[in-house]
Write a protein that holds these residues in place. Sequence first.
Motif, PDB file in Angstrom:
ATOM      1  N   ILE A  38      10.482 -13.035 -25.284  1.00  0.00           N
ATOM      2  CA  ILE A  38      10.708 -11.728 -24.657  1.00  0.00           C
ATOM      3  C   ILE A  38       9.831 -10.737 -25.407  1.00  0.00           C
ATOM      4  CG2 ILE A  38      12.375  -9.905 -24.167  1.00  0.00           C
ATOM      5  CD1 ILE A  38      14.558 -12.103 -24.182  1.00  0.00           C
ATOM      6  N   GLU A  39       8.813 -10.227 -24.717  1.00  0.00           N
ATOM      7  CA  GLU A  39       7.863  -9.313 -25.360  1.00  0.00           C
ATOM      8  C   GLU A  39       8.362  -7.869 -25.387  1.00  0.00           C
ATOM      9  OE1 GLU A  39       3.542 -11.329 -24.594  1.00  0.00           O
ATOM     10  OE2 GLU A  39       4.246  -9.885 -23.123  1.00  0.00           O
ATOM     11  N   ARG A  40       8.955  -7.423 -24.263  1.00  0.00           N
ATOM     12  CA  ARG A  40       9.412  -6.040 -24.181  1.00  0.00           C
ATOM     13  C   ARG A  40      10.297  -5.895 -22.948  1.00  0.00           C
ATOM     14  NH1 ARG A  40       3.962  -5.896 -22.502  1.00  0.00           N
ATOM     15  NH2 ARG A  40       3.723  -5.217 -20.372  1.00  0.00           N
ATOM     16  N   TYR A  41      10.951  -4.776 -22.857  1.00  0.00           N
ATOM     17  CA  TYR A  41      11.767  -4.441 -21.696  1.00  0.00           C
ATOM     18  C   TYR A  41      11.121  -3.251 -21.014  1.00  0.00           C
ATOM     19  CZ  TYR A  41      15.200  -7.398 -24.003  1.00  0.00           C
ATOM     20  OH  TYR A  41      15.835  -8.459 -24.592  1.00  0.00           O
ATOM     21  N   ARG A  42      11.180  -3.241 -19.678  1.00  0.00           N
ATOM     22  CA  ARG A  42      10.555  -2.142 -18.963  1.00  0.00           C
ATOM     23  C   ARG A  42      11.216  -1.937 -17.617  1.00  0.00           C
ATOM     24  NH1 ARG A  42       4.633  -4.530 -17.929  1.00  0.00           N
ATOM     25  NH2 ARG A  42       4.290  -2.604 -16.834  1.00  0.00           N
ATOM     26  N   ALA A  43      10.969  -0.803 -17.020  1.00  0.00           N
ATOM     27  CA  ALA A  43      11.495  -0.495 -15.695  1.00  0.00           C
ATOM     28  C   ALA A  43      10.415  -0.760 -14.646  1.00  0.00           C
ATOM     29  CB  ALA A  43      11.918   0.970 -15.627  1.00  0.00           C
ATOM     30  N   CYS A  44      10.815  -1.223 -13.483  1.00  0.00           N
ATOM     31  CA  CYS A  44       9.896  -1.397 -12.355  1.00  0.00           C
ATOM     32  C   CYS A  44       9.989  -0.147 -11.492  1.00  0.00           C
ATOM     33  CB  CYS A  44      10.264  -2.630 -11.536  1.00  0.00           C
ATOM     34  SG  CYS A  44      10.046  -4.169 -12.431  1.00  0.00           S
ATOM     35  N   LEU A  45       8.883   0.518 -11.315  1.00  0.00           N
ATOM     36  CA  LEU A  45       8.862   1.772 -10.576  1.00  0.00           C
ATOM     37  C   LEU A  45       8.390   1.546  -9.149  1.00  0.00           C
ATOM     38  CD1 LEU A  45       7.237   4.002 -13.340  1.00  0.00           C
ATOM     39  CD2 LEU A  45       9.659   3.465 -12.991  1.00  0.00           C
ATOM     40  N   ASN A  46       8.906   2.341  -8.237  1.00  0.00           N
ATOM     41  CA  ASN A  46       8.506   2.275  -6.837  1.00  0.00           C
ATOM     42  C   ASN A  46       7.229   3.090  -6.674  1.00  0.00           C
ATOM     43  OD1 ASN A  46       8.208   3.060  -4.055  1.00  0.00           O
ATOM     44  ND2 ASN A  46      10.256   2.241  -3.718  1.00  0.00           N
ATOM     45  N   ARG A  47       6.119   2.411  -6.406  1.00  0.00           N
ATOM     46  CA  ARG A  47       4.817   3.077  -6.297  1.00  0.00           C
ATOM     47  C   ARG A  47       4.798   4.121  -5.193  1.00  0.00           C
ATOM     48  NH1 ARG A  47       2.177  -2.579  -6.248  1.00  0.00           N
ATOM     49  NH2 ARG A  47       2.237  -3.029  -8.457  1.00  0.00           N
ATOM     50  N   GLU A  48       5.298   3.743  -4.033  1.00  0.00           N
ATOM     51  CA  GLU A  48       5.256   4.646  -2.884  1.00  0.00           C
ATOM     52  C   GLU A  48       6.084   5.901  -3.132  1.00  0.00           C
ATOM     53  OE1 GLU A  48       6.220   2.376   0.589  1.00  0.00           O
ATOM     54  OE2 GLU A  48       4.420   1.150   0.399  1.00  0.00           O
ATOM     55  N   ALA A  49       7.233   5.748  -3.789  1.00  0.00           N
ATOM     56  CA  ALA A  49       8.068   6.904  -4.101  1.00  0.00           C
ATOM     57  C   ALA A  49       7.344   7.861  -5.039  1.00  0.00           C
ATOM     58  CB  ALA A  49       9.387   6.450  -4.723  1.00  0.00           C
ATOM     59  N   LEU A  50       6.423   7.320  -5.830  1.00  0.00           N
ATOM     60  CA  LEU A  50       5.646   8.141  -6.764  1.00  0.00           C
ATOM     61  C   LEU A  50       4.305   8.579  -6.180  1.00  0.00           C
ATOM     62  CD1 LEU A  50       6.482   6.156  -9.994  1.00  0.00           C
ATOM     63  CD2 LEU A  50       7.340   8.415  -9.342  1.00  0.00           C
ATOM     64  N   GLY A  51       4.071   8.259  -4.910  1.00  0.00           N
ATOM     65  CA  GLY A  51       2.880   8.751  -4.229  1.00  0.00           C
ATOM     66  C   GLY A  51       1.649   7.865  -4.311  1.00  0.00           C
ATOM     67  N   PHE A  52       1.799   6.619  -4.724  1.00  0.00           N
ATOM     68  CA  PHE A  52       0.660   5.711  -4.776  1.00  0.00           C
ATOM     69  C   PHE A  52       0.675   4.847  -3.521  1.00  0.00           C
ATOM     70  CE2 PHE A  52       1.406   6.819  -9.179  1.00  0.00           C
ATOM     71  CZ  PHE A  52       0.116   7.122  -9.602  1.00  0.00           C
ATOM     72  N   GLU A  53      -0.137   5.220  -2.560  1.00  0.00           N
ATOM     73  CA  GLU A  53      -0.149   4.550  -1.262  1.00  0.00           C
ATOM     74  C   GLU A  53      -1.237   3.491  -1.136  1.00  0.00           C
ATOM     75  OE1 GLU A  53      -0.412   7.596   1.712  1.00  0.00           O
ATOM     76  OE2 GLU A  53       1.436   8.563   1.045  1.00  0.00           O
ATOM     77  N   LEU A  54      -2.202   3.490  -2.030  1.00  0.00           N
ATOM     78  CA  LEU A  54      -3.324   2.570  -1.911  1.00  0.00           C
ATOM     79  C   LEU A  54      -3.388   1.653  -3.124  1.00  0.00           C
ATOM     80  CD1 LEU A  54      -6.756   3.207  -0.482  1.00  0.00           C
ATOM     81  CD2 LEU A  54      -6.622   2.115  -2.701  1.00  0.00           C
ATOM     82  N   GLU A  55      -3.533   0.362  -2.847  1.00  0.00           N
ATOM     83  CA  GLU A  55      -3.743  -0.629  -3.889  1.00  0.00           C
ATOM     84  C   GLU A  55      -4.995  -1.415  -3.509  1.00  0.00           C
ATOM     85  OE1 GLU A  55      -1.372  -4.263  -6.146  1.00  0.00           O
ATOM     86  OE2 GLU A  55      -0.604  -3.499  -4.236  1.00  0.00           O
ATOM     87  N   ALA A  56      -5.820  -1.701  -4.497  1.00  0.00           N
ATOM     88  CA  ALA A  56      -7.051  -2.449  -4.241  1.00  0.00           C
ATOM     89  C   ALA A  56      -7.282  -3.446  -5.358  1.00  0.00           C
ATOM     90  CB  ALA A  56      -8.240  -1.499  -4.148  1.00  0.00           C
ATOM     91  N   PHE A  57      -7.859  -4.567  -4.978  1.00  0.00           N
ATOM     92  CA  PHE A  57      -8.368  -5.530  -5.944  1.00  0.00           C
ATOM     93  C   PHE A  57      -9.884  -5.384  -5.907  1.00  0.00           C
ATOM     94  CE2 PHE A  57      -4.188  -7.128  -5.087  1.00  0.00           C
ATOM     95  CZ  PHE A  57      -3.765  -7.553  -6.328  1.00  0.00           C
TER      96      PHE A  57
END
Length: 167
Positions: A52-71
């Motif tokens: 177990i390296e660390r603990y973290r929260a998973c955030l909702n991208r769309e709720a935070l205004g990130f509508e575009l994802e690209a590779f």
Amino acid sequence: MNAISLDATDCRILSVLQNEGRISNLDLAERISLSPSACLRRLRLLEEQGVIERYRACLNREALGFELEAFVQVSMRNDQENWHERFADAVREWPEVIGAFVITGESHYLLRVLAHNLKHYSEFVLSKLYKAPGVMDIRSNIVLQTLKEDSGVPVALTRTSPRGREA
């Protein structure tokens, strides 16, 4: 690094924690049928071993205004001195890049990029990525729909030790 040998109880702990990182030790112990003290000992050992390296929260991208994802595949001119180190340093400074990988194939790197919208993404490419030292070619793949996304490790595929270790 050699994989750590885990038993079935360790794997159950890890599976629950990957989905519910904020679960209390009491609830975790109940879920995996251990006493709270035994569960806590195992949990601390998994942390100490680096499983177990660390603990973290998973955030909702769309709720935070990130509508575009690209590779983004990036090819470099490798005739410049320290081209890899310079590019790696630049990538680490760009908050839009949420994943960066050195890959095999025609490109040198694969970047996972989040942006608010196409305008934000275009600004990132033009003002940061294209201006990075040594960049020769960029190929973007815009995500239209995510079919599966899991940032966890497939614990069910982990090799378990034949004997359970003592709780």
